[in-house]
Scaffold this active site. Structure first.
Site, PDB file in Angstrom:
ATOM      1  N   GLN A 166      -0.393   2.073  -2.085  1.00 57.39           N
ATOM      2  CA  GLN A 166       0.658   2.827  -2.780  1.00 57.39           C
ATOM      3  C   GLN A 166       0.307   2.975  -4.257  1.00 57.39           C
ATOM      4  OE1 GLN A 166       4.442   1.312  -1.671  1.00 57.39           O
ATOM      5  NE2 GLN A 166       5.593   2.488  -3.149  1.00 57.39           N
ATOM      6  N   SER A 213      -3.416  -3.584   0.459  1.00 65.49           N
ATOM      7  CA  SER A 213      -1.981  -3.576   0.779  1.00 65.49           C
ATOM      8  C   SER A 213      -1.696  -2.571   1.895  1.00 65.49           C
ATOM      9  CB  SER A 213      -1.180  -3.292  -0.500  1.00 65.49           C
ATOM     10  OG  SER A 213       0.196  -3.478  -0.273  1.00 65.49           O
ATOM     11  N   LEU A 214      -0.987  -1.494   1.601  1.00 64.71           N
ATOM     12  CA  LEU A 214      -0.726  -0.443   2.587  1.00 64.71           C
ATOM     13  C   LEU A 214      -2.017   0.021   3.271  1.00 64.71           C
ATOM     14  CD1 LEU A 214       0.717   2.139   3.797  1.00 64.71           C
ATOM     15  CD2 LEU A 214       0.243   3.210   1.597  1.00 64.71           C
ATOM     16  N   GLN A 260       1.030 -10.487   5.185  1.00 64.72           N
ATOM     17  CA  GLN A 260       0.646  -9.718   4.001  1.00 64.72           C
ATOM     18  C   GLN A 260       1.829  -9.383   3.095  1.00 64.72           C
ATOM     19  OE1 GLN A 260       0.647  -5.636   3.457  1.00 64.72           O
ATOM     20  NE2 GLN A 260      -1.543  -5.432   3.845  1.00 64.72           N
ATOM     21  N   ARG A 289       7.659  -0.113   7.554  1.00 63.35           N
ATOM     22  CA  ARG A 289       7.344  -1.020   6.450  1.00 63.35           C
ATOM     23  C   ARG A 289       7.914  -0.496   5.134  1.00 63.35           C
ATOM     24  NH1 ARG A 289       2.910  -1.359   2.596  1.00 63.35           N
ATOM     25  NH2 ARG A 289       2.104  -3.481   2.312  1.00 63.35           N
ATOM     26  N   HIS A 349       4.518  -8.300  -2.313  1.00 61.14           N
ATOM     27  CA  HIS A 349       3.629  -9.446  -2.073  1.00 61.14           C
ATOM     28  C   HIS A 349       4.137 -10.716  -2.756  1.00 61.14           C
ATOM     29  CE1 HIS A 349       0.941  -6.682  -0.122  1.00 61.14           C
ATOM     30  NE2 HIS A 349       1.011  -5.895  -1.171  1.00 61.14           N
TER      31      HIS A 349
END
Length: 291
Positions: free
Chosen positions: A9, A87-88, A244, A112, A195
């Site tokens: 992102q 991440s994503l 995660q 998500r 996170h």
């Protein structure tokens, strides 16, 4: 060995993916399929929407996933020996190595995004980047703040660590880091404390969706954010993917491990070139490119 990597992102921009759509029949098919899966025309928002339109939670994460995945499908020259995503981007990596189908990955990404948005609305929180400062001191400062949530969240490169937490936690950490000698600390323009433990409600919500999803045997290992280690067992991948949300993104450690395991060339698929820049800071000797 070839490593393919996928951004997260923040890489989105107006008009993203339109060049792929105009050039490749496969891209047209995949964008049409995405519109059907999501129940709205995300392709229209990506091609014609404004910066603000692209910041909508239901749009941002699926948009970056789509651009990255479709760029891979249309532009990749051969298959990777290993994959990773920031991440994503981990979801994109799992679609690329066949652990998830396109529809499964996009559906999880959409769920998500919405779950994370709900978590962001529960408490005023955010993230800040600390540049050119010792990771161990940052970790000590965060650990020393007991009455608020603030944790290391993104180990992006040896000289860039992002911290994440409540507004009060971030303020305390930033003050203590400046006292310890940190010169460059900046709040990031993000919706919440990604996170970090404050994403626990999102993790709880996503757990059922991940549990119900079928994870297939991948064609190559994925180096996952939560562990920085390669995984090929679908059940291990499932567990790490869920972890995660509340664990730090160990990007520096992942790239180092990939290089140790033989990666000599990293190709970033998707919007922007952020990961190429981070990889060069981690190890200037490896070859990087973008598509």
């Amino acid at each position: 060995m070839q490593a393919y990597v996928f951004p997260g992102q923040g890489a989105q921009f107006p008009g993203m993916g339109k060049d792929l759509y105009d050039q490749f029949p496969l891209a047209k098919e995949l964008f049409a399929e995405a519109d059907r899966i999501l129940g709205f025309s995300i392709s229209d928002v990506m091609f014609h929407g404004s910066d603000e339109d692209l910041k909508q939670t239901k749009v941002t994460q699926p948009a970056v996933f789509l651009h990255s995945y479709i760029a891979y499908r249309c532009l990749a020259e051969g298959k990777p020996n290993m994959v990773a995503g920031h991440s994503l981007g981990e979801f994109t990596a799992l679609a690329v190595n066949g652990c998830l189908t396109f529809e499964e990955a996009l559906t999880l990404v959409s769920k998500r995004a919405l779950a994370m948005q709900k978590s962001c609305e529960k408490q005023e929180s955010g993230m800040a980047v600390v540049l050119k400062f010792d990771d161990s001191i940052i970790e000590q400062v965060c650990a020393g703040i007991q009455d608020e949530v603030v944790v290391p969240a993104n180990y992006n490169s040896p000289q860039q660590l992002v911290i994440s937490g409540s507004k009060a936690g971030l303020e305390k950490a930033m003050e203590k880091l400046r006292e310890a000698g940190a010169k460059r600390i900046m709040l990031l323009n993000v919706g919440g404390a990604f996170h970090s433990p404050l994403m626990q409600p999102a993790q709880d919500e996503l757990a059922l969706a991940i549990e119900q999803c079928h994870f297939h045997q991948p064609a190559c290992p994925i180096y996952q954010n939560a562990t920085a280690n390669p995984a090929s067992d679908p059940e291990v991948i499932r567990k790490n993917l869920l972890a995660q949300l509340t664990s730090p993104v160990r990007w520096t450690q992942s790239v180092c491990k990939m290089i140790e395991d033989g990666a000599s060339e990293f190709t970033e698929f998707g919007p922007g070139s952020t990961l190429q820049g981070l990889i060069k800071r981690i190890n200037p000797d490896v070859k990087t490119s973008g598509k």
